[in-house]
Each structure stands twice: as C-alpha cells, then as structure tokens.
Motif scaffolding. Structure first.
Motif, short mmCIF file in Angstrom:
data_model
loop_
_atom_site.label_atom_id
_atom_site.label_comp_id
_atom_site.label_asym_id
_atom_site.label_seq_id
_atom_site.Cartn_x
_atom_site.Cartn_y
_atom_site.Cartn_z
N PRO A 186 35.69 25.41 66.32
CA PRO A 186 36.94 25.31 67.06
C PRO A 186 37.10 26.53 67.96
O PRO A 186 36.60 27.61 67.63
N GLN A 187 37.78 26.34 69.06
CA GLN A 187 38.14 27.50 69.89
C GLN A 187 39.51 27.97 69.42
O GLN A 187 40.47 27.20 69.46
N TRP A 188 39.58 29.21 68.97
CA TRP A 188 40.84 29.81 68.55
C TRP A 188 41.16 30.95 69.50
O TRP A 188 40.34 31.83 69.69
N TRP A 189 42.34 30.92 70.07
CA TRP A 189 42.74 31.92 71.06
C TRP A 189 41.70 31.99 72.19
O TRP A 189 41.32 33.06 72.63
N PHE A 190 41.21 30.81 72.59
CA PHE A 190 40.26 30.69 73.71
C PHE A 190 38.99 31.47 73.46
O PHE A 190 38.37 32.02 74.38
N ASN A 191 38.56 31.52 72.21
CA ASN A 191 37.36 32.28 71.85
C ASN A 191 36.72 31.68 70.61
O ASN A 191 37.16 30.67 70.10
#
Length: 196
Positions: free
Chosen positions: A84-89
């Motif tokens: 998953p991308q979390w905080w665009f990272n």
C-alpha cells in the motif's frame, strides 16, 4: 523466470495479500518459479543497523546481516512488489528492505571517487509493483506528482539495473471502492501478470 514477490502489508487478510496471491497463482500457472517474501510474516527487520551503516561505503561491504533476503534477490530474474502507499510513500518495512537489501555490492557499486553509481542487479529483468492508495488518481498524479513511481523507476530501478521491464499498477480510492471494483482489480492483476 524465477520471480521474487515481495509483500509489504501487516494484515494477513488484507487486500494486498489477495493481490500477492493472485500474482503468485498466475505466475505459477504459467510455469514461472515464484518465491513469495512476506516481509511481516518472515520477521524482516527494516532497521539499518549501526554496523551496517558504518561499513556501508567500504570497498568490500558485507551484506550478510541481511541474509537470506540478499540471496533471494540475487537468485531472482524478476521482482514484483505488492504494497500500500501510505503518505504517498512506501510502508516503512519496504523502505527498510531497500535500505538493507539493495546494498552496495548487491544492487549497485559506488564509484570510489564519489561519482556515479553502477548497477549490479543484472539478473533482474522485470521490476513490477502493484500498489493501493486511499487517494484518488488526481491527487496522486496532479497534486503529488506520483512520488512512488518516480522513486521506483528513476531511483531504485534505474540505479540498480539496466533495460528493465518496469511497470507500476495502482488501485486508487482504495478506502472508498466496493467489492466489485476490488474483484475487477484482481482480474486486472491476473491479466497483466499472465503476460509475463
């Protein structure tokens, strides 16, 4: 091909696990050898140790503290990331995987004069990533500039291997989609991996 599938999600019943299983099943059905590395279930420690960092730029860096993960990367012909991308990272555990396993002498060589980085992952011919994000397409692309794709393609992939088959497949609005859209995405994952 021998393909290393790296899963980075803490929930065994999460959608990322379904994506990873779809990738594994499709690749295996097509005759590929698949090694699934579930970073959470295998207890991967993402923290770069003091001794690893202090030796990082020595001429003969020893990556043995990250075994057997280094060996699994070296044995692969292809790499498929599922996260998953979390905080665009990246999730922290996946960032730690890059920090510890994509190490000098494994993924790259540093020019001794402090110049260019030379790729060392000549064995990796395919570098794909399947991700999810809670944000809509326009936020990821127009507002944020698609940072995960830039980091993977221009940074990690480009600095570690040449002539890769690179692909990033996102599922947007993950927090708001229904079961039908999740199933459609899994069908898309199967269709794409079926072409490998």
């Amino acid at each position: 091909m021998r393909i290393l599938v790296v899963l980075a999600h803490p929930l065994e019943e999460g959608f990322a696990a379904s994506v990873a299983e779809t990738v594994r099943g499709t690749l295996t059905a097509n005759g590929h050898t698949v090694d699934v590395l579930d970073l959470y279930r295998e207890g991967f420690d993402p923290r770069l140790s003091r001794s690893e960092r202090s030796r990082y730029f020595e001429p003969a860096y020893d990556p043995s503290e990250a075994e057997p993960f280094v060996s699994r990367l070296k044995q692969a012909d292809g790499l498929v990331l599922v996260f998953p991308q979390w905080w665009f990272n990246f999730p922290a555990i996946l960032k730690g995987f890059f920090d510890r396993v994509f190490a000098p002498g494994v993924a790259f060589e540093s020019d001794p004069d402090g110049g260019r980085i030379r790729p060392r992952l000549g064995n990796i011919r395919l570098f794909w990533a399947f991700t999810t994000t809670g944000s809509p397409w326009w936020v990821v692309h127009l507002y944020m500039g698609n940072p995960v794709k830039r980091l993977l393609k221009r940074g990690i992939a480009a600095f570690c291997a040449r002539g890769l088959d690179f692909r990033l497949v996102n599922l947007y609005d993950m927090d708001r989609i229904d079961e039908a859209k999740r199933k459609a995405h899994l069908a898309r994952v199967a269709r794409l991996t079926g072409r490998i």
